[in-house]
Enzyme design. Sequence first.
Site, PDB file in Angstrom:
ATOM      1  N   LEU A  86       0.827  -1.211   0.000  1.00  0.00           N
ATOM      2  CA  LEU A  86       0.000   0.000   0.000  1.00  0.00           C
ATOM      3  C   LEU A  86       0.860   1.259   0.000  1.00  0.00           C
ATOM      4  O   LEU A  86       0.519   2.259   0.640  1.00  0.00           O
ATOM      5  CB  LEU A  86      -0.965   0.019   1.197  1.00  0.00           C
ATOM      6  CG  LEU A  86      -1.970  -1.127   1.273  1.00  0.00           C
ATOM      7  CD1 LEU A  86      -2.784  -1.039   2.551  1.00  0.00           C
ATOM      8  CD2 LEU A  86      -2.869  -1.154   0.055  1.00  0.00           C
ATOM      9  N   CYS A  87       1.980   1.206  -0.689  1.00  0.00           N
ATOM     10  CA  CYS A  87       2.853   2.382  -0.777  1.00  0.00           C
ATOM     11  C   CYS A  87       3.231   2.658  -2.232  1.00  0.00           C
ATOM     12  O   CYS A  87       4.381   2.981  -2.544  1.00  0.00           O
ATOM     13  CB  CYS A  87       4.092   2.216   0.095  1.00  0.00           C
ATOM     14  SG  CYS A  87       4.953   0.645  -0.062  1.00  0.00           S
ATOM     15  N   GLY A  88       2.252   2.482  -3.115  1.00  0.00           N
ATOM     16  CA  GLY A  88       2.459   2.810  -4.514  1.00  0.00           C
ATOM     17  C   GLY A  88       3.487   1.911  -5.178  1.00  0.00           C
ATOM     18  O   GLY A  88       3.553   0.703  -4.927  1.00  0.00           O
TER      19      GLY A  88
END
Length: 283
Positions: A86-88
């Site tokens: 969930l950090c690109g």
Amino acid sequence: MPSTRDIRRRIRSVKNTAQITKAMQMVAASKMRKAQEAALAGRPFVQLLYRIQREASRSPEFDHPLLEVREVKKRGVILVGADKGLCGALNSNLFRVASLYDPASTVFVTAGRRAAQFVARTGRTLAAEFAYGDNPTFLEARTIAAFARDLFLKREVDQVHVVATRFVNTLTQEAVSFELLPIGEIKVPGVELEEPSAEAREYLFERDPEGDLGFILTMYLGILVYAVLLDAKASEQSARMVSMKNATDSAEGLIEELSLEYNQLRQGNITKELLEIAGGQSD
């Protein structure tokens, strides 16, 4: 064509998702500020220690096994990744750089669960796996540096590289690779480490210079890995905050589109019912 009930159900679902991403964005923003401050605060000390290291290693009177340059037959890579997703594209960009190393002649030392998962998934050799928290400590960094140092001193590897994410700012994080061992000049893309000036300096040691400078080199490795962990954590939290903000904005935009579609469909149904009533009265 979806019914008004279907659209209402989808709006509720997207609103719930937006609440979750908004909460994650706020948590990441709180952690991000602390991580960024820690990463930026340690850089002047790393710069100073780097200059001392360069001056010491340039002295013809000083020799140390950590300075030995050998033909590279086996290479070790310290891969510093994130613990969570969930950090690109942070992890994807990092692993793209790591995948450039030849699997047949490279062993990996990983920090972070995602890094270890990448090594296992791609069939590469994993020498050791380490964990580090949201607030990296020097003890965690020193343990990783000591393991890499021992691999080099035991001649199990002839060179050690670091692959990690460099924190630039909240919106920009770069996957970089640089040589850690043998100790020497560090070339990090986009980073200018200040080299010592040509002016002669005189150092006085109360004890054995060889022992003191050897200790400095060992501490230098630990501090450098510590700085890498701080940068990686600042990059992770920054990327996660931006990613969650983008997800929240997208969810809110989708809610607006669904609400408009719902209102248009509802208005159409009302108009249809009115026309049916008017038609019935005319009959």
